[in-house]
Design an enzyme around this catalytic site. Structure first.
Site, mmCIF file in Angstrom:
data_model
loop_
_atom_site.group_PDB
_atom_site.id
_atom_site.type_symbol
_atom_site.label_atom_id
_atom_site.label_comp_id
_atom_site.label_asym_id
_atom_site.label_seq_id
_atom_site.Cartn_x
_atom_site.Cartn_y
_atom_site.Cartn_z
ATOM 1 N N HIS A 1 -2.401 20.919 23.523
ATOM 2 C CA HIS A 1 -1.828 21.855 24.483
ATOM 3 C C HIS A 1 -2.946 22.502 25.289
ATOM 4 O O HIS A 1 -4.052 22.700 24.784
ATOM 5 C CB HIS A 1 -1.024 22.939 23.744
ATOM 6 C CG HIS A 1 -0.156 23.773 24.635
ATOM 7 N ND1 HIS A 1 -0.625 24.870 25.299
ATOM 8 C CD2 HIS A 1 1.157 23.642 24.982
ATOM 9 C CE1 HIS A 1 0.360 25.408 26.011
ATOM 10 N NE2 HIS A 1 1.442 24.678 25.841
ATOM 11 N N ASP B 1 6.868 20.141 22.828
ATOM 12 C CA ASP B 1 7.496 19.077 23.615
ATOM 13 C C ASP B 1 7.761 17.826 22.774
ATOM 14 O O ASP B 1 8.715 17.086 23.027
ATOM 15 C CB ASP B 1 6.616 18.709 24.817
ATOM 16 C CG ASP B 1 6.449 19.866 25.779
ATOM 17 O OD1 ASP B 1 7.483 20.451 26.156
ATOM 18 O OD2 ASP B 1 5.316 20.190 26.149
#
Length: 434
Positions: free
Chosen positions: A311, A368
């Site tokens: 991330h 995600d």
């Protein structure tokens, strides 16, 4: 600014030998900032920070992230507690108002949102102007922007009451708009919201219900959807939130600002990441090819990348991913899903978490990775993934927009640049050009 610690300074010496002092301002938690607002007027220099990775663009009290420690707080409350103990509208109230509601406040907020869920009936005609295969995000950009043409009584940004009404309308109507975009794409009739259902239940009903039979609501799936909404509600100054603030800084109406946020979120590097995860899983194809995929991901000469790992902000485990991982297994167990792609995902998660290459680089599965698996298992098409993200993030966008409007130091956004083009030169007549 109202933050603490403005008596501390950083000293800067420019190439001419001139020395200036820049105030250092402490927040309530997290990194301090060096105040460079007078840098250009004092030195003639700009700062240069592509991607704004080291720049604080505003002061905010809404969300705090510590990427190294894997911490996400909304108004001081850990995301783990909010997702485990609260529901989406309770978290929405918190993000908007700064405190968790009491019973009376929550009941009033839920009622206000619930009774704004229908869209103006004329707006239902808009969908006929879109192709059936239009991406839901394209539809949402257009329809949300057009809300300003229907709700004139909530576009005056100088009126606190109108700002509040616009907030309720956006939060309430976004699930309706998103579900209508889906229904239009599959040729099914629109399902109007039901006041007896909660926020997540209503969305599932409008997505999957049909007029000819009763929709059977699964408490497990409704809870999973509610958690997905909570985990995507706000995430500090990301690309779409910064877009909303930048658009709002010009005095644009709230519907235009949120439409701008939707457009920004649509990008595959932002809201489209969970779609990319499923595309990657499809490319891998089967469990027995996971090992080869991991090898290719570690090969610097290969173009293959593992989507849903790592991330931009979190350099540790994404705290939202831990919650999503648990929810993922609950949903798969409830549905008894036997999908080859989901088997690939589970095997990839297992292999990557045990591989030193990923562990050392802290490339853990992010939110995600799991959200895409859950949504696919629930029967939601990949084209709707980003629309659901936008639906949930509307709460954060609205809260950030309102905070910016109410900030006395707010100015229209105007980034500067490092110019590297041609210097001034004379115009040459056409007949004299070589």
């Amino acid at each position: 600014m109202t933050a603490k610690g403005a008596n501390k300074v950083a000293t800067l010496t420019d190439p001419t030998g001139k020395t200036i002092q820049l105030p250092i301002i402490d927040g309530s938690i997290g990194p301090s900032v060096i105040d460079v607002r007078k840098l250009y007027s004092d030195t003639g220099h700009f700062t240069y920070d592509p991607g704004y990775t080291s720049t604080g663009s505003c002061e905010s009290k809404i969300t705090y992230i510590d990427g190294d420690q894997g911490i996400l707080l909304h108004r001081g409350y850990a995301i783990e507690e909010l997702a485990d103990k609260g529901d989406f509208l309770e978290v929405a109230y918190l993000i908007l108002n700064g405190e968790l509601p009491n019973k009376e406040q929550k009941a009033g907020f839920v009622k206000n949102v619930t009774y704004h869920t229908m869209v103006h009936e004329q707006m239902t005609q808009f969908w006929r102007g879109f192709r059936r295969d239009a991406h839901p995000m394209a539809v949402m950009c257009g329809v949300v922007g057009a809300m300003a043409a229907f709700y004139h009584d909530s576009t005056n940004i100088s009126d606190p009451r109108q700002r509040k009404i616009a907030s309720y309308r956006l939060i309430a109507k976004m699930p309706t708009i998103a579900a209508m975009a889906y229904k239009y794409s599959v040729g099914q009739p629109f399902m109007y919201p039901q006041n007896k259902l909660n926020y997540a239940e209503n969305f599932l009903y409008m997505m999957f219900g049909i007029p000819c039979e009763e929709y059977k609501m699964s408490p497990v799936l409704a809870k999973a959807m509610d958690r997905i909404f909570i985990l995507h509600a706000d995430h500090e100054q990301n690309a779409s939130t910064s877009t909303v603030r930048l658009a709002g800084s010009s005095g644009a109406n709230p519907f235009a600002c949120i439409a701008a946020g939707i457009a920004s979120l649509w990008g595959p590097a932002h809201g489209g990441a969970n779609e990319a995860v499923l595309e990657m899983l499809g490319e891998i194809g089967s469990k027995d090819k996971v090992g080869d995929a991991v090898k290719r991901a570690k090969d610097k000469d290969s173009s293959f990348r593992l989507m849903g790992f790592g991330h931009r902000v979190y350099k540790n485990f994404d705290p939202r991913a831990k919650i999503m991982q648990k929810t993922c297994h609950e949903v798969l167990g409830e549905l008894g899903i036997k999908d080859p792609l989901l088997d690939v995902a589970m095997e990839l998660e297992k292999v990557a978490l045990q591989d030193d290459y990923f562990v050392q680089r802290k490339l853990y599965p992010n939110v995600d990775f799991y959200s895409g698996i859950i949504l696919k298992a629930m029967g939601i098409p990949t084209s709707m993934f980003t629309a659901i993200f936008a639906l949930a993030r509307t709460v954060g966008w609205v809260a950030q927009w309102r905070e910016m409007i109410e900030d006395p130091q707010q100015k229209i956004g105007r980034p500067r640049q490092l110019y590297t083009g041609q210097t001034q030169r004379p115009y040459v007549a056409l007949e004299k050009r070589g």
